[in-house]
Design an enzyme around this catalytic site. Structure first.
Site, mmCIF file in Angstrom:
data_model
loop_
_atom_site.group_PDB
_atom_site.id
_atom_site.type_symbol
_atom_site.label_atom_id
_atom_site.label_comp_id
_atom_site.label_asym_id
_atom_site.label_seq_id
_atom_site.Cartn_x
_atom_site.Cartn_y
_atom_site.Cartn_z
ATOM 1 N N ASP A 1 0.834 -1.196 0.000
ATOM 2 C CA ASP A 1 0.000 0.000 0.000
ATOM 3 C C ASP A 1 0.876 1.257 0.000
ATOM 4 O O ASP A 1 1.818 1.357 0.783
ATOM 5 C CB ASP A 1 -0.895 -0.012 1.242
ATOM 6 C CG ASP A 1 -2.074 0.926 1.125
ATOM 7 O OD1 ASP A 1 -2.676 0.993 0.039
ATOM 8 O OD2 ASP A 1 -2.409 1.583 2.130
ATOM 9 N N HIS B 1 -7.852 10.015 4.469
ATOM 10 C CA HIS B 1 -7.339 8.932 5.304
ATOM 11 C C HIS B 1 -7.674 9.167 6.769
ATOM 12 O O HIS B 1 -7.720 10.295 7.235
ATOM 13 C CB HIS B 1 -5.815 8.830 5.159
ATOM 14 C CG HIS B 1 -5.367 8.302 3.844
ATOM 15 N ND1 HIS B 1 -4.674 9.060 2.931
ATOM 16 C CD2 HIS B 1 -5.503 7.081 3.276
ATOM 17 C CE1 HIS B 1 -4.389 8.327 1.859
ATOM 18 N NE2 HIS B 1 -4.889 7.117 2.054
ATOM 19 N N GLY B 2 -7.876 8.084 7.493
ATOM 20 C CA GLY B 2 -8.101 8.176 8.927
ATOM 21 C C GLY B 2 -9.563 8.372 9.271
ATOM 22 O O GLY B 2 -10.452 8.101 8.472
ATOM 23 N N HIS C 1 -9.419 5.071 -1.084
ATOM 24 C CA HIS C 1 -8.684 5.107 0.168
ATOM 25 C C HIS C 1 -9.387 6.111 1.075
ATOM 26 O O HIS C 1 -9.922 7.115 0.627
ATOM 27 C CB HIS C 1 -7.230 5.512 -0.078
ATOM 28 C CG HIS C 1 -6.450 4.472 -0.818
ATOM 29 N ND1 HIS C 1 -5.488 3.685 -0.223
ATOM 30 C CD2 HIS C 1 -6.505 4.067 -2.112
ATOM 31 C CE1 HIS C 1 -4.988 2.849 -1.115
ATOM 32 N NE2 HIS C 1 -5.588 3.063 -2.274
#
Length: 238
Positions: free
Chosen positions: A82, A182-183, A210
């Site tokens: 990744d 992200h997150g 993502h």
């Protein structure tokens, strides 16, 4: 079951309009649980390793573990490096047996991203390894990224550039930016599904999201229906 690449898994997912989970393998217990769940559901799975998220785990230990576990599963399981950001790391992952790699050149100027991605594709395809690339900027962690990125259209993937990028690089899957981060999402996500649908209509490879963690179930259905085939999940809200 023989190890498969993301291309084999995601082409069918795109054709039949369903999503495939890509789960980050942070430790052995996670890998075992993820594969057992996939087997119980009779669902394909993508196991991802991120050196950035688990810097304490050497690639030389992690990737062979993922490859061995995936090859022992009785459902199709692919492995992927990744967010590989340099050719050296990507080549190491290929030598260690991964079935797929992701080259993240999203922070590079467009033409350099094209050039570097083409080189990764040339090397990987020569040995039967699938390639995912990224176009547009998927920011994170989401704790700060939401406030910084919301409404910043220049970060998002341009549908026309996506078509050009796929045609020139011959990638097997494309990670795109349409408001995903992200997150953990600290606010309600602002996803541009119209942009997502436009990108899907212009490219003929599966699309990857993502920053797909912790969303409400109904939103996943909308995202997949709009064109996402690979759903990258790691951090649930808590």
């Amino acid at each position: 079951m023989p190890l498969v690449g993301i291309k084999e898994i995601l082409v069918e997912a795109r054709s039949r309009r369903y999503g495939v989970l890509s789960l980050l393998a942070g430790n052995l217990e996670m890998v075992i649980g993820q594969i057992r769940a996939a087997e119980e559901l009779r669902a394909p799975l993508i196991l991802a390793f991120s050196q950035e998220l688990t810097p304490q785990v050497p690639l030389e230990l992690a990737m062979p573990c993922l490859v061995r576990a995936a090859s022992m599963a009785d459902v199709p399981v692919a492995t992927i490096l990744d967010h590989g950001r340099d050719l050296e790391t990507i080549v190491r992952a290929i030598h260690l047996g991964t079935s797929s790699v992701m080259f993240d050149g999203s922070l590079l100027p467009y033409e350099e991203n094209v050039r570097c991605t083409r080189e990764v594709v040339r090397i990987a395809h020569a040995v039967g390894v699938s390639v995912e690339a990224e176009l547009g900027t998927i920011v994170g962690s989401a704790g700060s990224a939401n406030s910084e990125a919301k409404g910043v259209d220049s970060l998002f993937t341009d549908p026309d550039l996506a078509a050009d990028f796929v045609q020139r690089t011959d990638v097997d899957a494309l990670a795109i930016s349409f408001g995903n981060v992200h997150g953990r999402y600290q606010d309600n996500p602002s996803l541009d599904l119209c942009r997502l649908r436009a990108i899907r209509s212009r490219v003929d490879v599966p699309l990857s999201m993502h920053g797909a963690s912790g969303l409400v179930d109904s939103l996943y259905r909308e995202i997949v229906a709009s064109g996402i085939s690979k759903v990258c999940y790691y951090t649930a809200a808590g």
